[in-house]
Design an enzyme around this catalytic site. Structure first.
Site, short mmCIF file in Angstrom:
data_model
loop_
_atom_site.label_atom_id
_atom_site.label_comp_id
_atom_site.label_asym_id
_atom_site.label_seq_id
_atom_site.Cartn_x
_atom_site.Cartn_y
_atom_site.Cartn_z
N SER A 178 0.87 -1.19 -0.45
CA SER A 178 -0.18 0.37 -0.34
C SER A 178 0.72 1.15 0.36
O SER A 178 2.07 1.53 0.35
CB SER A 178 -1.08 0.20 1.35
OG SER A 178 -1.45 1.59 1.16
N LYS B 208 -3.50 2.06 -2.10
CA LYS B 208 -2.99 3.52 -1.36
C LYS B 208 -4.24 3.83 -0.38
O LYS B 208 -5.25 2.91 -1.08
CB LYS B 208 -2.24 5.36 -2.06
CG LYS B 208 -2.61 6.22 -1.19
CD LYS B 208 -0.99 6.18 -0.86
CE LYS B 208 -0.66 7.05 0.74
NZ LYS B 208 0.46 6.94 1.26
N CYS C 282 -0.48 2.90 10.51
CA CYS C 282 0.35 4.25 10.18
C CYS C 282 0.87 4.63 11.19
O CYS C 282 -0.32 5.32 12.45
CB CYS C 282 -0.26 4.82 8.85
SG CYS C 282 0.34 6.14 9.05
N GLY D 107 8.29 -5.46 4.70
CA GLY D 107 9.45 -4.69 4.91
C GLY D 107 10.60 -4.98 3.92
O GLY D 107 11.30 -5.68 4.73
C1 LIG Z 1 5.84 6.66 0.39
C2 LIG Z 1 4.90 5.46 1.18
C3 LIG Z 1 3.54 5.50 1.20
C4 LIG Z 1 2.92 4.16 2.24
N1 LIG Z 1 1.75 4.86 1.75
C5 LIG Z 1 1.37 3.14 2.68
C6 LIG Z 1 -0.36 3.60 3.28
O1 LIG Z 1 -0.99 4.78 2.04
N2 LIG Z 1 -0.38 2.31 3.66
C7 LIG Z 1 -0.33 1.55 3.80
O2 LIG Z 1 -1.00 0.63 4.87
N3 LIG Z 1 1.14 1.85 4.39
C8 LIG Z 1 1.60 2.44 3.51
N4 LIG Z 1 3.13 2.63 3.35
C9 LIG Z 1 4.23 1.36 3.94
C10 LIG Z 1 4.20 0.03 3.36
O3 LIG Z 1 3.29 -0.34 2.36
C11 LIG Z 1 5.16 -0.63 3.49
O4 LIG Z 1 4.27 -1.39 4.46
C12 LIG Z 1 6.42 -0.19 3.66
O5 LIG Z 1 7.07 0.34 2.87
C13 LIG Z 1 7.25 -1.48 3.85
O6 LIG Z 1 7.49 -2.48 2.68
P1 LIG Z 1 8.72 -1.59 2.22
O7 LIG Z 1 9.80 -1.89 3.37
O8 LIG Z 1 8.52 -2.76 1.48
O9 LIG Z 1 8.68 -0.71 1.50
C14 LIG Z 1 3.77 3.56 2.54
C15 LIG Z 1 5.43 3.12 2.27
C16 LIG Z 1 6.06 4.47 1.67
C17 LIG Z 1 7.66 4.12 2.26
#
Ligand SMILES: Cc1cc2nc3c(=O)[nH]c(=O)nc-3n(C[C@H](O)[C@H](O)[C@H](O)COP(=O)(O)O)c2cc1C
Length: 302
Positions: free
Chosen positions: A22, A46, A128, A241
């Site tokens: 997301s 999102k 969040c 993550g």
């Molecule tokens: C720019 C950005 C926006 C994000 N927006 C959301 C969101 O709207 N809702 C949500 O549940 N997680 C959001 N996340 C978290 C990601 O979905 C994910 O849980 C987190 O980034 C860890 O995964 P990654 O290390 O692969 O990025 C966001 C992450 C980033 C970097």
């Protein structure tokens, strides 16, 4: 050897175990379609709210020298209704709306907006770490979590996933609450509340001061959470993550994840190739280790 990349999250079947997380590229049907063709098994939008939200002022995203990212976008989104209208023509792409709200009626209101859309599941953002009264503020309130999930489960027959994070209470208590209330899967984890300070201005860089840490630095924490959840509860888990390459995805699956989500890795220039290369790597690993199906590897690290 026949390699089958399909995976099962409760009653939900995905063509591959890799999903879009997301908040990353998650507001356009064209991009969903492209990533689905690239090999994503499902695409999480999102996080959507009842009304459109503007989010925070810039700077909202900071790249870190440890290859992580810090963001406080502030859940900016066009609102559930706008999004549901955009999805109403979708028949083929497995889309998972991520929903954010403060009370159960926020969630049921949004689910009603999606009633004519082809939806694979809902993911509740209970995690969040940088917007007040939603996300972790809800996830940290056990009675509220329970009440929201029970209400949603009575309201829709579509699978409901709960995305949990690390807040002020033991996250395993939140997981227990969501399982008892009837969720179909847990997504673990969201970003982790963090801060960076600019040593020239001597002030926090993000306009919101605090943000969520993502990318490779949080992977060992996320792996630990997936392992702990699947050790303790009989519930499908989606790992999230720090997945950048195929071996990260395998590590999550061995820890107990039935699928993985990819977020920050899509910020690089080769974002369109990420899903195909991770899936290809998983496939080759399975061939090498003699696993015909993803489910044979889930939790093998225990
Ligand atoms: C720019 C950005 C926006 C994000 N927006 C959301 C969101 O709207 N809702 C949500 O549940 N997680 C959001 N996340 C978290 C990601 O979905 C994910 O849980 C987190 O980034 C860890 O995964 P990654 O290390 O692969 O990025 C966001 C992450 C980033 C970097």
């Amino acid at each position: 050897m026949n390699i089958d990349l399909h995976t099962q999250i409760g009653n939900t079947t995905l063509k591959t175990p890799t999903m879009l997380a997301s908040g990353i590229l998650g507001i356009s049907l064209d991009v969903f379609s492209r990533l689905y063709d690239e090999g994503a098994g499902a695409l999480v939008t999102k996080s959507l709210s009842v009304e459109p939200w503007d989010g925070y002022l810039n700077p909202t995203v900071v790249p870190l020298k440890n290859h992580g990212w810090l963001n406080a976008v502030g859940l900016s989104n066009p609102g559930a209704e706008y999004f549901a209208n955009m999805l109403s023509d979708n028949v083929t792409i497995p889309i998972i709306p991520s929903l954010v709200g403060s009370v159960s009626s926020d969630f049921t209101f949004m689910i009603d907006k999606f009633k004519n859309c082809n939806i694979t599941a809902y993911e509740l953002n209970l995690s969040c770490p940088h917007v007040a009264k939603v996300g972790l503020d809800v996830g940290d309130d056990p009675d509220l979590v329970s009440e929201i999930i029970k209400t949603i489960k009575q309201h829709t027959s579509i699978p409901v996933f709960a995305k949990i994070g690390l807040g002020t209470r033991n996250y395993l208590d939140t997981v227990k609450q969501t399982c008892d209330a009837g969720v179909d899967a847990i997504t673990a984890i969201n970003t982790i509340r963090s801060m960076v300070i600019d040593i020239d201005t001597q002030k926090p860089i993000l306009s919101n001061k605090f943000g969520g840490l993502s990318g490779p630095p949080i992977k060992p924490i996320a792996i630990r959470c997936v392992y702990e959840i699947t050790k303790r509860f009989n519930i499908p888990v989606i790992g999230c993550g720090g997945v950048t390459m195929w071996d990260d995805a395998i590590e999550f699956i061995l820890a107990g994840a039935s699928a993985v989500q990819i977020g920050s890795a899509l910020a690089g220039p080769d974002w369109t190739g990420v899903f195909s290369s991770v899936n290809e790597g998983i496939s080759q690993y399975m061939e090498q280790k003699g696993h015909g199906a993803v489910k044979e590897m889930v939790g093998l690290g225990h």
